[in-house]
Scaffold this motif. Sequence first.
Motif, PDB file in Angstrom:
ATOM      1  N   GLU A 260       0.837  -1.209   0.000  1.00  0.00           N
ATOM      2  CA  GLU A 260       0.000   0.000   0.000  1.00  0.00           C
ATOM      3  C   GLU A 260       0.872   1.259   0.000  1.00  0.00           C
ATOM      4  O   GLU A 260       0.600   2.221  -0.703  1.00  0.00           O
ATOM      5  CB  GLU A 260      -0.929   0.005   1.219  1.00  0.00           C
TER       6      GLU A 260
ATOM      7  N   ILE B 103       2.437   1.787  -3.465  1.00  0.00           N
ATOM      8  CA  ILE B 103       1.472   2.296  -4.438  1.00  0.00           C
ATOM      9  C   ILE B 103       1.143   3.763  -4.157  1.00  0.00           C
ATOM     10  O   ILE B 103       1.081   4.585  -5.073  1.00  0.00           O
ATOM     11  CB  ILE B 103       0.183   1.431  -4.449  1.00  0.00           C
TER      12      ILE B 103
ATOM     13  N   GLU C 251       1.785   6.729  -6.769  1.00  0.00           N
ATOM     14  CA  GLU C 251       0.689   7.574  -7.251  1.00  0.00           C
ATOM     15  C   GLU C 251       0.911   9.035  -6.882  1.00  0.00           C
ATOM     16  O   GLU C 251       0.668   9.923  -7.693  1.00  0.00           O
ATOM     17  CB  GLU C 251      -0.654   7.062  -6.721  1.00  0.00           C
TER      18      GLU C 251
ATOM     19  N   TYR D 109       3.227   5.855 -11.102  1.00  0.00           N
ATOM     20  CA  TYR D 109       2.620   4.518 -11.180  1.00  0.00           C
ATOM     21  C   TYR D 109       2.747   3.916 -12.583  1.00  0.00           C
ATOM     22  O   TYR D 109       3.150   2.772 -12.732  1.00  0.00           O
ATOM     23  CB  TYR D 109       1.156   4.558 -10.734  1.00  0.00           C
TER      24      TYR D 109
ATOM     25  N   PRO E 163      -4.006  -1.273  -8.874  1.00  0.00           N
ATOM     26  CA  PRO E 163      -2.949  -1.814  -8.017  1.00  0.00           C
ATOM     27  C   PRO E 163      -3.280  -3.194  -7.446  1.00  0.00           C
ATOM     28  O   PRO E 163      -2.414  -4.066  -7.390  1.00  0.00           O
ATOM     29  CB  PRO E 163      -2.836  -0.773  -6.896  1.00  0.00           C
TER      30      PRO E 163
ATOM     31  N   LYS F 224      -0.969  -6.507  -8.110  1.00  0.00           N
ATOM     32  CA  LYS F 224      -0.426  -7.341  -7.029  1.00  0.00           C
ATOM     33  C   LYS F 224      -0.852  -8.798  -7.219  1.00  0.00           C
ATOM     34  O   LYS F 224      -0.026  -9.711  -7.126  1.00  0.00           O
ATOM     35  CB  LYS F 224      -0.928  -6.801  -5.689  1.00  0.00           C
TER      36      LYS F 224
ATOM     37  N   TRP G  36      10.316  -0.274  -8.089  1.00  0.00           N
ATOM     38  CA  TRP G  36      10.009   1.068  -7.606  1.00  0.00           C
ATOM     39  C   TRP G  36      11.289   1.873  -7.402  1.00  0.00           C
ATOM     40  O   TRP G  36      11.374   3.035  -7.773  1.00  0.00           O
ATOM     41  CB  TRP G  36       9.208   0.993  -6.303  1.00  0.00           C
TER      42      TRP G  36
END
Length: 118
Positions: free
Chosen positions: A10, A13, A17, A22, A48, A52, A108
């Motif tokens: 979470e 993401i 965002e 993203y 998302p 996942k 990421w």
Amino acid sequence: MSNQLPQTFEDLITKAENLELYSKLIQQINKDFLLANIDLDFEHNILPSSLKYLLHDVIFKLIQEKFADYLNLLYIIDVSEEKIKQLDGSDTLKLSENVTFLVLQREWQKVWFRNKYS
């Protein structure tokens, strides 16, 4: 903003965002999976939760059925071997869930650094 790695899905993401990265994260995942010859191409607007779920599903199947491809993918994405070794491998479902997060975390990191230093 610190380059502290997100510790939850979470969190990752939300950061992606908030920084409007993203879609770049999705592009990076698609690029690395293509390099690893794994047939996976996410839509840039994938939810998302779907990302996942699907990523976890693919990694689970790789561990179960195509271990060499799985290792190759980790190598291409450059997931820390140290972090992988720390995981409990006795439960494949749990292992694949943890690896999925490590993959997302590393992707990421790449996107974040490229954005910050470009």
